[in-house]
Scaffold this motif. Structure first.
Motif, PDB file in Angstrom:
ATOM      1  N   TYR A 171       0.842  -1.207   0.000  1.00  0.00           N
ATOM      2  CA  TYR A 171       0.000   0.000   0.000  1.00  0.00           C
ATOM      3  C   TYR A 171       0.875   1.254   0.000  1.00  0.00           C
ATOM      4  CZ  TYR A 171      -3.237   3.630   1.390  1.00  0.00           C
ATOM      5  OH  TYR A 171      -3.957   4.808   1.416  1.00  0.00           O
ATOM      6  N   VAL A 172       1.918   1.243   0.816  1.00  0.00           N
ATOM      7  CA  VAL A 172       2.831   2.391   0.880  1.00  0.00           C
ATOM      8  C   VAL A 172       3.492   2.622  -0.471  1.00  0.00           C
ATOM      9  CG1 VAL A 172       4.963   3.247   1.916  1.00  0.00           C
ATOM     10  CG2 VAL A 172       3.209   2.193   3.363  1.00  0.00           C
ATOM     11  N   ASP A 173       3.894   1.542  -1.161  1.00  0.00           N
ATOM     12  CA  ASP A 173       4.498   1.678  -2.482  1.00  0.00           C
ATOM     13  C   ASP A 173       3.547   2.363  -3.464  1.00  0.00           C
ATOM     14  OD1 ASP A 173       6.953   0.590  -1.895  1.00  0.00           O
ATOM     15  OD2 ASP A 173       6.381  -1.457  -2.430  1.00  0.00           O
ATOM     16  N   ARG A 174       2.258   2.000  -3.371  1.00  0.00           N
ATOM     17  CA  ARG A 174       1.289   2.496  -4.352  1.00  0.00           C
ATOM     18  C   ARG A 174       0.742   3.880  -4.017  1.00  0.00           C
ATOM     19  NH1 ARG A 174      -3.105  -0.198  -4.042  1.00  0.00           N
ATOM     20  NH2 ARG A 174      -2.563  -1.659  -2.363  1.00  0.00           N
ATOM     21  N   HIS A 175       0.639   4.191  -2.724  1.00  0.00           N
ATOM     22  CA  HIS A 175      -0.059   5.414  -2.340  1.00  0.00           C
ATOM     23  C   HIS A 175       0.797   6.410  -1.563  1.00  0.00           C
ATOM     24  CE1 HIS A 175      -3.929   3.799  -3.653  1.00  0.00           C
ATOM     25  NE2 HIS A 175      -3.571   2.671  -3.084  1.00  0.00           N
ATOM     26  N   GLY A 176       2.006   6.049  -1.238  1.00  0.00           N
ATOM     27  CA  GLY A 176       2.853   6.966  -0.503  1.00  0.00           C
ATOM     28  C   GLY A 176       2.591   6.927   0.994  1.00  0.00           C
ATOM     29  N   ILE A 177       3.367   7.737   1.718  1.00  0.00           N
ATOM     30  CA  ILE A 177       3.303   7.748   3.181  1.00  0.00           C
ATOM     31  C   ILE A 177       2.714   9.074   3.642  1.00  0.00           C
ATOM     32  CG2 ILE A 177       4.616   7.556   5.315  1.00  0.00           C
ATOM     33  CD1 ILE A 177       6.834   6.225   3.609  1.00  0.00           C
ATOM     34  N   GLU A 185      -6.016  12.071   5.849  1.00  0.00           N
ATOM     35  CA  GLU A 185      -7.428  12.070   5.475  1.00  0.00           C
ATOM     36  C   GLU A 185      -7.632  11.795   3.991  1.00  0.00           C
ATOM     37  OE1 GLU A 185     -10.110  14.930   7.430  1.00  0.00           O
ATOM     38  OE2 GLU A 185      -8.279  15.883   8.191  1.00  0.00           O
ATOM     39  N   GLN A 186      -6.599  11.911   3.183  1.00  0.00           N
ATOM     40  CA  GLN A 186      -6.722  11.661   1.746  1.00  0.00           C
ATOM     41  C   GLN A 186      -6.453  10.201   1.382  1.00  0.00           C
ATOM     42  OE1 GLN A 186      -7.905  14.247  -0.018  1.00  0.00           O
ATOM     43  NE2 GLN A 186      -7.879  15.254   1.992  1.00  0.00           N
ATOM     44  N   HIS A 187      -6.072   9.397   2.350  1.00  0.00           N
ATOM     45  CA  HIS A 187      -5.734   7.996   2.071  1.00  0.00           C
ATOM     46  C   HIS A 187      -6.964   7.102   2.176  1.00  0.00           C
ATOM     47  CE1 HIS A 187      -1.271   7.600   1.712  1.00  0.00           C
ATOM     48  NE2 HIS A 187      -1.352   8.873   2.114  1.00  0.00           N
ATOM     49  N   LYS A 188      -6.780   5.857   1.750  1.00  0.00           N
ATOM     50  CA  LYS A 188      -7.838   4.856   1.837  1.00  0.00           C
ATOM     51  C   LYS A 188      -7.883   4.299   3.257  1.00  0.00           C
ATOM     52  CE  LYS A 188      -7.379   3.415  -3.007  1.00  0.00           C
ATOM     53  NZ  LYS A 188      -8.714   3.897  -3.450  1.00  0.00           N
ATOM     54  N   ALA A 189      -9.022   4.387   3.876  1.00  0.00           N
ATOM     55  CA  ALA A 189      -9.183   3.907   5.250  1.00  0.00           C
ATOM     56  C   ALA A 189     -10.031   2.638   5.263  1.00  0.00           C
ATOM     57  CB  ALA A 189      -9.841   4.978   6.105  1.00  0.00           C
ATOM     58  N   VAL A 190      -9.612   1.696   6.091  1.00  0.00           N
ATOM     59  CA  VAL A 190     -10.420   0.509   6.360  1.00  0.00           C
ATOM     60  C   VAL A 190     -10.893   0.639   7.805  1.00  0.00           C
ATOM     61  CG1 VAL A 190     -10.503  -2.009   6.429  1.00  0.00           C
ATOM     62  CG2 VAL A 190      -9.015  -0.844   4.773  1.00  0.00           C
ATOM     63  N   LEU A 191     -12.206   0.704   8.004  1.00  0.00           N
ATOM     64  CA  LEU A 191     -12.756   1.040   9.312  1.00  0.00           C
ATOM     65  C   LEU A 191     -13.412  -0.159   9.978  1.00  0.00           C
ATOM     66  CD1 LEU A 191     -14.357   4.542   8.580  1.00  0.00           C
ATOM     67  CD2 LEU A 191     -12.069   4.014   9.473  1.00  0.00           C
ATOM     68  N   ALA A 231      -7.241  -7.398   5.940  1.00  0.00           N
ATOM     69  CA  ALA A 231      -7.481  -6.391   4.904  1.00  0.00           C
ATOM     70  C   ALA A 231      -6.278  -5.472   4.744  1.00  0.00           C
ATOM     71  CB  ALA A 231      -8.736  -5.589   5.242  1.00  0.00           C
ATOM     72  N   ALA A 232      -5.672  -5.106   5.869  1.00  0.00           N
ATOM     73  CA  ALA A 232      -4.482  -4.248   5.805  1.00  0.00           C
ATOM     74  C   ALA A 232      -3.320  -4.987   5.147  1.00  0.00           C
ATOM     75  CB  ALA A 232      -4.100  -3.782   7.203  1.00  0.00           C
ATOM     76  N   VAL A 233      -3.117  -6.237   5.518  1.00  0.00           N
ATOM     77  CA  VAL A 233      -2.035  -7.031   4.925  1.00  0.00           C
ATOM     78  C   VAL A 233      -2.230  -7.160   3.418  1.00  0.00           C
ATOM     79  CG1 VAL A 233      -1.023  -9.347   4.839  1.00  0.00           C
ATOM     80  CG2 VAL A 233      -1.519  -8.292   7.050  1.00  0.00           C
ATOM     81  N   LEU A 234      -3.467  -7.242   2.975  1.00  0.00           N
ATOM     82  CA  LEU A 234      -3.769  -7.371   1.548  1.00  0.00           C
ATOM     83  C   LEU A 234      -3.651  -6.049   0.802  1.00  0.00           C
ATOM     84  CD1 LEU A 234      -6.834  -9.789   1.751  1.00  0.00           C
ATOM     85  CD2 LEU A 234      -4.529 -10.334   0.935  1.00  0.00           C
ATOM     86  N   GLY A 235      -3.302  -4.972   1.508  1.00  0.00           N
ATOM     87  CA  GLY A 235      -3.080  -3.693   0.845  1.00  0.00           C
ATOM     88  C   GLY A 235      -4.333  -2.903   0.541  1.00  0.00           C
ATOM     89  N   LEU A 255       3.205  -5.601   7.809  1.00  0.00           N
ATOM     90  CA  LEU A 255       2.618  -4.291   8.047  1.00  0.00           C
ATOM     91  C   LEU A 255       3.702  -3.351   8.553  1.00  0.00           C
ATOM     92  CD1 LEU A 255      -0.764  -5.093   9.872  1.00  0.00           C
ATOM     93  CD2 LEU A 255      -0.466  -4.407   7.489  1.00  0.00           C
ATOM     94  N   VAL A 256       3.482  -2.060   8.350  1.00  0.00           N
ATOM     95  CA  VAL A 256       4.364  -1.034   8.909  1.00  0.00           C
ATOM     96  C   VAL A 256       3.490  -0.023   9.646  1.00  0.00           C
ATOM     97  CG1 VAL A 256       6.179  -1.298   7.188  1.00  0.00           C
ATOM     98  CG2 VAL A 256       4.280   0.288   6.749  1.00  0.00           C
ATOM     99  N   GLU A 257       4.045   0.568  10.694  1.00  0.00           N
ATOM    100  CA  GLU A 257       3.296   1.592  11.412  1.00  0.00           C
ATOM    101  C   GLU A 257       3.491   2.929  10.724  1.00  0.00           C
ATOM    102  OE1 GLU A 257       2.760   3.756  15.799  1.00  0.00           O
ATOM    103  OE2 GLU A 257       4.385   2.297  15.497  1.00  0.00           O
ATOM    104  N   LEU A 258       2.412   3.708  10.626  1.00  0.00           N
ATOM    105  CA  LEU A 258       2.441   5.034  10.022  1.00  0.00           C
ATOM    106  C   LEU A 258       2.198   6.095  11.085  1.00  0.00           C
ATOM    107  CD1 LEU A 258       0.235   4.313   6.861  1.00  0.00           C
ATOM    108  CD2 LEU A 258       2.730   4.137   7.065  1.00  0.00           C
ATOM    109  N   LEU A 259       2.778   7.238  10.892  1.00  0.00           N
ATOM    110  CA  LEU A 259       2.578   8.399  11.764  1.00  0.00           C
ATOM    111  C   LEU A 259       2.663   8.054  13.252  1.00  0.00           C
ATOM    112  CD1 LEU A 259      -0.305  10.167   9.799  1.00  0.00           C
ATOM    113  CD2 LEU A 259       2.024  11.006  10.096  1.00  0.00           C
ATOM    114  N   PRO A 260       3.764   7.464  13.690  1.00  0.00           N
ATOM    115  CA  PRO A 260       3.886   7.137  15.116  1.00  0.00           C
ATOM    116  C   PRO A 260       3.818   8.369  16.024  1.00  0.00           C
ATOM    117  CG  PRO A 260       6.005   6.918  14.006  1.00  0.00           C
ATOM    118  CD  PRO A 260       4.977   7.108  12.934  1.00  0.00           C
TER     119      PRO A 260
END
Length: 313
Positions: A171-177, A185-191, A231-235, A255-260
């Motif tokens: 996901y990071v490769d495709r959409h950036g960090i 708020e502009q990213h794809k969220a899985v809720l 779902a997160a692992v599947l990108g 998985l990687v942690e974002l915005l720690p």
């Protein structure tokens, strides 16, 4: 003064939620217990139970009396055990309510060790993410995550839970960090859709020292925590999950942690139980075992991720 047997009949009925279940526990007939409770109600001049054809539930007067009865009956049981020389013997049924994932991964191994150490201990375990009423449902101890509401229950904090924003390397490769809250708020969220309310659980964050609740837009909602991890692992997008659910995936790089820097303050994890001056040994050993686990340390801050891929569209 009414006999102890009437109060015992009342307390066991309240604990089990039915005359039939209480009668099995006491080796009596349901009709005998029902008559004893009716006599107690008549003598006190209050209604103790709401009755249906299948179960009974406590009235407000009944709840107050049950709390008093529990304290007194616990002391009687303790005196009896002390006189019999079995005070330290851990026997009987331990009824525990706990969150599904934390209960399965953390509490259940503790209970398994206690069962091996105390063969006379029986376990009645309920794994669910909704709260139950301990007195009404006959629960000895519940594990609860998050801030506790004021109540007559006793609480002992024994652990902490950390919420992490995570995504897959793909996901990071495709959409950036995302580097800021606005970019997030502009990213794809899985809720996570909360089963209790049907609402989306907001993301809990901290910005400039202040708590922030973010309700991102989403094209994917799930009502199961482990499905959220998959779902997160599947990108499929960014998720926010407790660290206990994603430790393995973070460790092996799925998985990687974002915005720690936006990671919220840890949520307390507590053992709660009805107010009693003396705890049954079966509850005491579980409390001691949970406390001995020690508070989970915060997850290490991830190394700075290289910005890969294009920014989100």
């Amino acid at each position: 003064m009414q006999g102890v047997q009437q109060f015992l009949s009342f307390a066991e009925t309240a604990r089990h939620g039915s005359f039939a279940a209480a009668a099995r526990e006491l080796g009596s007939a349901p009709s005998t217990l029902a008559k004893a409770v009716s006599r107690l109600e008549a003598s006190l001049g209050v209604k103790l139970f709401h009755r249906t054809t299948r179960q009974v539930s406590l009235t407000p007067d009944g709840e107050r009396l049950y709390r008093r009865c529990e304290r007194v009956l616990t002391e009687i049981e303790d005196l009896h055990a002390d006189a019999a020389g079995t005070r330290a013997t851990v026997v009987g049924t331990l009824r525990v309510d706990m969150p599904i994932v934390y209960g399965r991964r953390v509490v259940l191994p503790v209970l398994a060790r206690l069962k091996a150490e105390h063969p006379g201990l029986e376990l009645d375990l309920r794994l669910q993410d909704s709260f139950v009423e301990l007195v009404r449902d006959g629960i000895d101890l519940a594990v609860r995550i998050g801030a506790l509401q004021d109540s007559t229950l006793v609480a002992r904090r024994f652990d902490s839970q950390y919420l992490l924003l995570c995504a897959s390397p793909d996901y990071v490769d495709r959409h950036g960090i995302p580097s800021t809250l606005a970019a997030l708020e502009q990213h794809k969220a899985v809720l996570f859709r909360m089963p209790s309310s049907g609402r989306d659980r907001p993301w809990q964050l901290v910005q400039r020292g202040k708590a922030v609740n973010l309700q991102p837009r989403s094209e994917l909602r799930l009502n199961d925590g482990e499905a959220l991890v998959q779902a997160a692992v599947l990108g499929l997008g960014i998720v926010q999950l407790p660290s206990v659910m994603v430790d393995d995936e973070l460790r092996d790089g799925r998985l990687v942690e974002l915005l720690p820097s936006l990671r919220p303050l840890p949520m307390p994890i507590s053992a709660v139980y009805p107010s009693q001056r003396l705890l049954p040994p079966r509850v005491r050993v579980l409390l001691d075992a949970l406390t001995a686990l020690g508070v989970t340390p915060p997850p290490p801050r991830p190394k700075t991720l290289k910005r890969r891929g294009s920014p989100p569209q």
